[in-house]
Enzyme design. Sequence first.
Site, PDB file in Angstrom:
ATOM      1  N   ASP A   8     -70.658 -79.186  13.573  1.00 30.33           N
ATOM      2  CA  ASP A   8     -71.125 -77.810  13.804  1.00 30.33           C
ATOM      3  C   ASP A   8     -72.644 -77.780  13.638  1.00 30.33           C
ATOM      4  O   ASP A   8     -73.236 -78.702  13.064  1.00 30.33           O
ATOM      5  CB  ASP A   8     -70.475 -76.829  12.808  1.00 30.33           C
ATOM      6  CG  ASP A   8     -70.921 -75.393  13.057  1.00 30.33           C
ATOM      7  OD1 ASP A   8     -70.883 -74.944  14.221  1.00 30.33           O
ATOM      8  OD2 ASP A   8     -71.333 -74.707  12.098  1.00 30.33           O
ATOM      9  N   SER A   9     -73.259 -76.714  14.126  1.00 27.81           N
ATOM     10  CA  SER A   9     -74.704 -76.551  13.948  1.00 27.81           C
ATOM     11  C   SER A   9     -75.053 -76.409  12.462  1.00 27.81           C
ATOM     12  O   SER A   9     -76.194 -76.644  12.079  1.00 27.81           O
ATOM     13  CB  SER A   9     -75.174 -75.308  14.701  1.00 27.81           C
ATOM     14  OG  SER A   9     -74.507 -74.169  14.196  1.00 27.81           O
ATOM     15  N   TYR A  40     -77.818 -72.613  16.746  1.00 29.78           N
ATOM     16  CA  TYR A  40     -77.794 -73.067  18.137  1.00 29.78           C
ATOM     17  C   TYR A  40     -77.642 -71.883  19.098  1.00 29.78           C
ATOM     18  O   TYR A  40     -77.955 -71.989  20.280  1.00 29.78           O
ATOM     19  CB  TYR A  40     -76.593 -73.991  18.374  1.00 29.78           C
ATOM     20  CG  TYR A  40     -76.761 -75.437  17.953  1.00 29.78           C
ATOM     21  CD1 TYR A  40     -77.750 -75.837  17.062  1.00 29.78           C
ATOM     22  CD2 TYR A  40     -75.896 -76.410  18.446  1.00 29.78           C
ATOM     23  CE1 TYR A  40     -77.870 -77.173  16.682  1.00 29.78           C
ATOM     24  CE2 TYR A  40     -76.007 -77.740  18.078  1.00 29.78           C
ATOM     25  CZ  TYR A  40     -76.996 -78.116  17.190  1.00 29.78           C
ATOM     26  OH  TYR A  40     -77.104 -79.433  16.830  1.00 29.78           O
ATOM     27  N   GLY A  41     -77.080 -70.791  18.567  1.00 25.93           N
ATOM     28  CA  GLY A  41     -76.621 -69.699  19.428  1.00 25.93           C
ATOM     29  C   GLY A  41     -77.694 -68.999  20.233  1.00 25.93           C
ATOM     30  O   GLY A  41     -77.403 -68.300  21.197  1.00 25.93           O
ATOM     31  N   CYS A  71     -67.647 -75.774  16.849  1.00 27.48           N
ATOM     32  CA  CYS A  71     -68.744 -74.849  17.152  1.00 27.48           C
ATOM     33  C   CYS A  71     -68.502 -74.320  18.560  1.00 27.48           C
ATOM     34  O   CYS A  71     -68.391 -75.110  19.508  1.00 27.48           O
ATOM     35  CB  CYS A  71     -70.061 -75.616  17.085  1.00 27.48           C
ATOM     36  SG  CYS A  71     -71.500 -74.677  17.623  1.00 27.48           S
ATOM     37  N   ASN A  72     -68.403 -73.008  18.682  1.00 22.42           N
ATOM     38  CA  ASN A  72     -68.139 -72.410  20.002  1.00 22.42           C
ATOM     39  C   ASN A  72     -69.318 -72.585  20.947  1.00 22.42           C
ATOM     40  O   ASN A  72     -69.140 -72.795  22.139  1.00 22.42           O
ATOM     41  CB  ASN A  72     -67.839 -70.918  19.852  1.00 22.42           C
ATOM     42  CG  ASN A  72     -66.507 -70.683  19.182  1.00 22.42           C
ATOM     43  OD1 ASN A  72     -65.507 -70.472  19.845  1.00 22.42           O
ATOM     44  ND2 ASN A  72     -66.462 -70.754  17.857  1.00 22.42           N
ATOM     45  N   THR A  73     -70.526 -72.465  20.384  1.00 22.67           N
ATOM     46  CA  THR A  73     -71.716 -72.576  21.229  1.00 22.67           C
ATOM     47  C   THR A  73     -71.778 -73.967  21.860  1.00 22.67           C
ATOM     48  O   THR A  73     -72.021 -74.105  23.061  1.00 22.67           O
ATOM     49  CB  THR A  73     -72.980 -72.301  20.382  1.00 22.67           C
ATOM     50  OG1 THR A  73     -72.763 -71.097  19.638  1.00 22.67           O
ATOM     51  CG2 THR A  73     -74.196 -72.142  21.249  1.00 22.67           C
ATOM     52  N   GLU A 156     -75.927 -68.759   7.318  1.00 19.68           N
ATOM     53  CA  GLU A 156     -76.735 -69.946   6.981  1.00 19.68           C
ATOM     54  C   GLU A 156     -77.613 -69.679   5.747  1.00 19.68           C
ATOM     55  O   GLU A 156     -77.932 -70.585   5.002  1.00 19.68           O
ATOM     56  CB  GLU A 156     -77.608 -70.356   8.174  1.00 19.68           C
ATOM     57  CG  GLU A 156     -76.853 -71.043   9.304  1.00 19.68           C
ATOM     58  CD  GLU A 156     -76.301 -72.427   8.925  1.00 19.68           C
ATOM     59  OE1 GLU A 156     -77.068 -73.263   8.419  1.00 19.68           O
ATOM     60  OE2 GLU A 156     -75.091 -72.659   9.142  1.00 19.68           O
ATOM     61  N   CYS A 190     -66.984 -67.538  16.933  1.00 22.70           N
ATOM     62  CA  CYS A 190     -68.029 -68.357  16.313  1.00 22.70           C
ATOM     63  C   CYS A 190     -67.480 -68.787  14.967  1.00 22.70           C
ATOM     64  O   CYS A 190     -66.965 -67.949  14.202  1.00 22.70           O
ATOM     65  CB  CYS A 190     -69.310 -67.545  16.128  1.00 22.70           C
ATOM     66  SG  CYS A 190     -70.547 -68.423  15.134  1.00 22.70           S
ATOM     67  N   THR A 191     -67.592 -70.062  14.675  1.00 21.41           N
ATOM     68  CA  THR A 191     -66.929 -70.577  13.471  1.00 21.41           C
ATOM     69  C   THR A 191     -67.628 -70.147  12.179  1.00 21.41           C
ATOM     70  O   THR A 191     -67.075 -70.322  11.095  1.00 21.41           O
ATOM     71  CB  THR A 191     -66.818 -72.114  13.541  1.00 21.41           C
ATOM     72  OG1 THR A 191     -68.135 -72.673  13.730  1.00 21.41           O
ATOM     73  CG2 THR A 191     -65.929 -72.531  14.690  1.00 21.41           C
ATOM     74  N   HIS A 192     -68.817 -69.586  12.288  1.00 21.76           N
ATOM     75  CA  HIS A 192     -69.468 -69.037  11.097  1.00 21.76           C
ATOM     76  C   HIS A 192     -68.852 -67.695  10.671  1.00 21.76           C
ATOM     77  O   HIS A 192     -68.956 -67.302   9.517  1.00 21.76           O
ATOM     78  CB  HIS A 192     -70.959 -68.778  11.367  1.00 21.76           C
ATOM     79  CG  HIS A 192     -71.834 -69.987  11.299  1.00 21.76           C
ATOM     80  ND1 HIS A 192     -71.764 -71.008  12.201  1.00 21.76           N
ATOM     81  CD2 HIS A 192     -72.832 -70.317  10.426  1.00 21.76           C
ATOM     82  CE1 HIS A 192     -72.687 -71.927  11.894  1.00 21.76           C
ATOM     83  NE2 HIS A 192     -73.340 -71.529  10.834  1.00 21.76           N
TER      84      HIS A 192
HETATM   85  N1  DGL Z   1     -70.777 -72.059  14.520  1.00 21.37           N
HETATM   86  C1  DGL Z   1     -71.327 -71.957  15.832  1.00 21.37           C
HETATM   87  C2  DGL Z   1     -70.366 -71.342  16.813  1.00 21.37           C
HETATM   88  O1  DGL Z   1     -69.171 -71.407  16.598  1.00 21.37           O
HETATM   89  C3  DGL Z   1     -72.623 -71.342  16.007  1.00 21.37           C
HETATM   90  C4  DGL Z   1     -73.667 -71.270  15.471  1.00 21.37           C
HETATM   91  C5  DGL Z   1     -75.069 -71.218  15.769  1.00 21.37           C
HETATM   92  O2  DGL Z   1     -75.545 -70.253  16.365  1.00 21.37           O
HETATM   93  O3  DGL Z   1     -75.670 -72.176  15.364  1.00 21.37           O
HETATM   94  O4  DGL Z   1     -70.760 -70.827  17.831  1.00 21.37           O
END
Ligand code: DGL
Length: 271
Positions: A8-9, A40-41, A71-73, A156, A190-192
Amino acid sequence: MGPIGVFDSGYGGLTILKEIRKILPDYDYLYLGDNARAPYGTRSFDVVYKFTLEAVRALFSRGCELVILACNTASAKALRSIQQKDLPSIDPAKRVLGVIIPTIENLGDISLNGNIGILATPGTVSSGTYDIEIAKFFPKFRTVSKACPMWVPLVENREYDSPGADYFVDKYVGELFDEEPDTDTIVLGCTHYPLLLPKIEKAVAGRARIITQGKLVADSLADYMRRHPEMDAKCTRGASVTYLTTENPDRFAESASVFMQQPVKAEKIQL
Ligand code: DGL
């Protein structure tokens, strides 16, 4: 043979790893959070692809045969290119899997009126991946996607349970219902975001079911292992988890210990 890689990011993939370990506790796992370059988003397609490929290569070089993009992104912007363009030359026997299809597959059993809301990063929303894939699986469903650019920074920076987070949770959930008041199912794409779940539940106030991805991805991985005994045989079983981060390992270990509810040690790597 090697551990299963989970990427993941930053910290978000831990919400996936935690659920995977409940269902598949015997395997070894190697987690990599690219915390130095999160989020990353808000980054472009090219940058997310480049960063994700670097991470996948790092996990492969440490023995992983199978990597989950938790990570979805990265799943939206890099997975297909890596599967089709890069894997054949890196090693055609290795595999990289994402988190979006395992999430979507299950929506048919969940939504009653077919109005699906997706809360995700700006990158995932602008990729249109959820809308496109949901239309393939369930052509009658309607989707509304809302970008929540402030949610990953809140996680984060460990502000996910601070009073200040309520403002941004209420704001994006409110915008979703303003656009489609009949939304009956909300995907946290988004996994966050599961770290913000208590606040999201409060903002949704029972108007829709909230779907988190961890259990769905874990079930899908268990199914994948059953269907691919050749991959299953290449994943080592020592029930260990090793954590890698591109940022300060002590800070990562401290935050990850809170998320995983167990002591975590982390090692810093450079991508
Ligand atoms: N956890 C990431 C996701 O599922 C995203 C995070 C990010 O923006 O870094 O999209």
